[in-house]
Design a protein around this motif. Structure first.
Motif, short mmCIF file in Angstrom:
data_model
loop_
_atom_site.label_atom_id
_atom_site.label_comp_id
_atom_site.label_asym_id
_atom_site.label_seq_id
_atom_site.Cartn_x
_atom_site.Cartn_y
_atom_site.Cartn_z
N SER A 63 0.83 -1.21 0.00
CA SER A 63 0.00 0.00 0.00
C SER A 63 0.86 1.25 0.00
O SER A 63 0.65 2.17 -0.80
CB SER A 63 -0.93 -0.01 1.22
OG SER A 63 -1.78 1.11 1.21
N TYR A 67 1.24 4.00 -3.09
CA TYR A 67 0.86 5.40 -2.85
C TYR A 67 2.00 6.35 -3.20
O TYR A 67 1.80 7.38 -3.84
CB TYR A 67 0.46 5.60 -1.39
CG TYR A 67 -1.00 5.40 -1.10
CD1 TYR A 67 -1.97 6.25 -1.63
CD2 TYR A 67 -1.43 4.37 -0.26
CE1 TYR A 67 -3.32 6.07 -1.35
CE2 TYR A 67 -2.78 4.17 0.02
CZ TYR A 67 -3.71 5.04 -0.52
OH TYR A 67 -5.04 4.85 -0.26
N THR A 68 3.19 6.01 -2.77
CA THR A 68 4.32 6.93 -2.93
C THR A 68 4.96 6.88 -4.31
O THR A 68 5.67 7.80 -4.70
CB THR A 68 5.39 6.65 -1.86
OG1 THR A 68 5.77 5.26 -1.93
CG2 THR A 68 4.86 6.96 -0.48
N MET A 198 -3.38 -0.64 -2.71
CA MET A 198 -3.60 0.47 -1.81
C MET A 198 -4.66 0.14 -0.77
O MET A 198 -4.55 0.53 0.39
CB MET A 198 -4.01 1.71 -2.59
CG MET A 198 -2.91 2.33 -3.43
SD MET A 198 -3.55 3.73 -4.40
CE MET A 198 -2.03 4.35 -5.15
N ILE A 235 0.26 8.27 5.74
CA ILE A 235 -0.71 8.43 4.65
C ILE A 235 -2.12 8.14 5.15
O ILE A 235 -3.07 8.87 4.84
CB ILE A 235 -0.35 7.51 3.47
CG1 ILE A 235 0.94 7.99 2.80
CG2 ILE A 235 -1.48 7.46 2.44
CD1 ILE A 235 1.54 6.99 1.83
#
Length: 656
Positions: A63, A67-68, A198, A235
């Motif tokens: 995840s 995201y990054t 994610m 996050i």
């Protein structure tokens, strides 16, 4: 055609190699985390359980990595230039290395911060330390202490840079139609993978994973530090409101008979006792540092590091065999101690509900004529303490600036170079100021010398030398204990002393070196001490369960407060010992403690029940304890009332 297809797949290969490198960097960071905090897990980290947690960690790493890195993936799959060596691909490479280096740094930095909170860092940290000007210095000092982190980070950066795969594209031999088709196909595959990664699963029934899901792979809440990673924790808490009303009860009419946070005075309540109240909140003073509570440790030879407080406990103070803090951060401690509001899910004063109307000791006693003041040796605004003091209607606030302005004392020469005025001089200032106040007064002081980086003031460096390099807090605890002795010696000479109730507790626990203090419950063991020089509150070591949220109702009950007030605690002087209880929350797990057992609840199910005598929490008795249903029901009632009143801004009594 085969060559053109092979060239078109180069960006896909770059993405695959890059994501694998990201996984490697997260794995290295996790190894560093476990090595740095091995003492916390030494007794539970078996090969089998370690493998289970590693497999679970892949969900959270996936995840965070997606995201990054999603922007980088899109840039690679759809390059604006089809030449191998060009500014676009250099930019992609640089973006990839920078993003994943920052993620790696966040992870290994948290391996140092984690022992203080037993939680992976979330976005609340930015609010908690937003007013501190020395954070950069402290981080720098920690990097010097952990210089090997720099070498590990450098090695990871080199790995990310030199193992990065730049697409080998040759525009003359590349058919743009094949390239575009391959890119679109890759996107069609990547998007579902990205969404599922994610969210933490593939089926539509799976809700996006949160921090609490890490408990699926852990035997103890502290183990979530291994499963989680810091980028994911950051996050997942950006702009999030984690307070929600559970569906366990229909309404207050159903839950109030189980637990009602509104305390109402007795109908025949007489006039209030006009006694002063002094609350001393000791930074990081866990019960482990007291000799009084731990004579059994080290084969019965343990002496502790608080000789003065031990003497106070032996001669006249009231304390309890099982006493706990309600949170793991300083900003958790103030609401628990001064407003009887525990920390559930996140510090409410750092949440959207920080604007709620909230009461507390200062407000309750202030309305009855007590003068109120809060003291902290740091600059005004530090740690959010002044904001909370104002919200709970302390009449005055005294900080570093006020100490410096008082010419009777040493001014900024007593500044510790990190947080504020050292404990000994500031406690003398505190004593002197109280002698100027009209009685009755209610004051609270938050010490600071025993805060990281654990520096003893220079004049006492030889008096309190480093005795355990692995536990640098010990020497500062000894210093602060001495400062408290000098404070009580000065206070005993004041006319207000015999008419004062002193309360001594901590904000949260800190470093530990005994395994019984490593557990999810042991890490909350905190002193709760009442000392009344007049003897109206008798001293003793009572076999009962106490918590920080009990301090306010105990004081108001003893003083005879005659108005309703909200409290998530109990009056320890009016509650039979076998009916006492405590509650706290750590990493998605609620803990409910009775004199016999501790129950752990994940919000849906009871996951564990331990005998309170099982200090290492090794024997899970879930389903085997007759009182388990009642414990779970009462815990649910407490949490439901908390969420209901937090969401609806009802943290004060409904009636006037």
């Amino acid at each position: 055609m085969k060559e053109k297809l092979k060239l078109s797949l180069q960006p896909v290969l770059t993405v695959v190699v890059g994501l694998l490198l990201a996984y490697v960097s997260y794995f290295v960071a996790r190894v560093v985390f476990v090595a740095e905090n091995y003492a916390l897990y030494a007794d539970s980290l078996t090969v089998r359980h370690g493998w289970e947690m590693f497999l679970g960690s892949l969900r959270f790493d996936t995840s965070a990595i997606l995201y990054t890195n999603v922007l980088w993936v899109l840039m690679v799959l759809f390059p604006l230039h089809l030449k191998e060596r060009c500014g676009w691909h250099r930019a992609c490479r640089l973006l990839f290395v920078v993003v994943n280096t920052l993620a790696f740094i966040a992870n290994i930095a948290d391996s140092v911060y984690f022992p203080f909170t037993l939680r992976r860092t979330t976005t609340t940290v930015f609010n908690e330390f937003s007013n501190e000007g020395n954070i950069g210095e402290i981080i720098g000092i920690e990097f010097l202490h952990h210089w090997y982190f720099l070498l590990i980070t450098a090695a990871v950066v080199l790995l990310l840079w030199f193992c990065y795969h730049t697409p080998r594209l040759h525009s003359r031999r590349l058919d743009w139609r094949v390239h575009l088709g391959t890119g679109l196909l890759a996107i069609l595959v990547f998007v579902p993978f990205c969404i599922a990664g994610m969210r933490g699963g593939w089926t539509r029934d799976i809700r996006p994973i949160t921090i609490s899901n890490a408990n699926d792979y852990c035997n103890q809440p502290a183990e979530t530090g291994i499963v989680l990673n810091t980028p994911f924790s950051l996050i997942r808490t950006i702009g999030k409101n984690n307070f929600a009303l559970p569906d366990w009860f229909q309404d207050e009419a159903e839950v109030n008979p189980i637990f009602d946070p509104i305390h109402r005075p007795a109908a025949d309540a007489g006039p209030m006792k006009q006694k002063n109240v002094v609350v001393l909140i000791l930074e990081s003073f866990g019960r482990e540092y007291f000799g009084f509570y731990n004579r059994h440790l080290d084969g019965g030879t343990y002496q502790g590091y608080t000789p003065f407080l031990d003497s106070l406990l032996t001669h006249g103070a009231l304390t309890f065999t099982h006493s706990y803090c309600n949170g793991r951060k300083s900003i958790d401690g103030m609401p628990s101690i001064l407003s009887s509001i525990p920390m559930f899910v996140e510090p409410f004063f750092l949440s959207p509900y920080s604007v709620n109307h909230v009461s507390g000791l200062a407000d309750c006693l202030g309305q009855k004529g007590w003068y109120t003041a809060f003291f902290h040796g740091a600059e005004r605004g530090s740690m959010g303490f002044m904001a909370y003091a104002r919200a709970t209607r302390f009449a005055d606030y005294f900080g570093r600036e006020d100490y410096v302005a008082d010419k009777r004392f040493g001014g900024d020469a007593d500044y510790d170079g990190w947080w504020g005025i050292s404990d000994e001089p500031f406690l003398q200032f505190y004593c002197a100021k109280m002698s100027e106040f009209r009685q009755p007064f209610m004051t609270a002081l938050f010490t600071l010398s025993s805060h990281h980086p654990f520096r003893v003031p220079a004049p006492y460096a030889d008096t309190f030398p480093e005795t355990n390099p692995d536990m640098p807090i010990f020497k500062v605890v000894r210093y602060s204990d001495m400062a408290l002795r000098h404070f009580f010696e000065a206070a005993a000479k004041q006319p207000w002393y015999d008419n004062t109730i002193f309360v001594i507790t901590n904000d949260h626990t800190n470093m530990s070196c005994h395994e019984s203090y490593y557990t999810s419950l042991g890490s909350h063991l905190s002193p709760v001490i009442f000392f009344d020089p007049s003897g109206e509150i008798p001293g003793g070591y009572v076999d009962a369960v106490a918590q920080q949220t009990d301090i306010m109702p105990t004081l108001l009950g003893h003083l005879g407060y005659d108005r309703p007030y909200l409290s998530f605690g109990k009056d320890l002087l009016a509650t039979p010992p076998d009916s006492t209880w405590a509650v706290n929350y750590l990493n998605g797990i609620y803990q409910y403690v009775t004199p016999r057992h501790v129950l752990q609840f994940d919000g849906q199910h009871t996951t564990a029940v331990y005998a309170l005598s099982d200090t290492l929490m090794q024997h899970n008795l879930v389903g085997q304890v007759a009182e388990q249903p009642d414990m779970e029901r009462r815990l649910k009632a407490i949490v439901w009332q908390y969420m209901n009143r937090m969401i609806n801004n009802r943290l004060t009594p409904d009636e006037p």
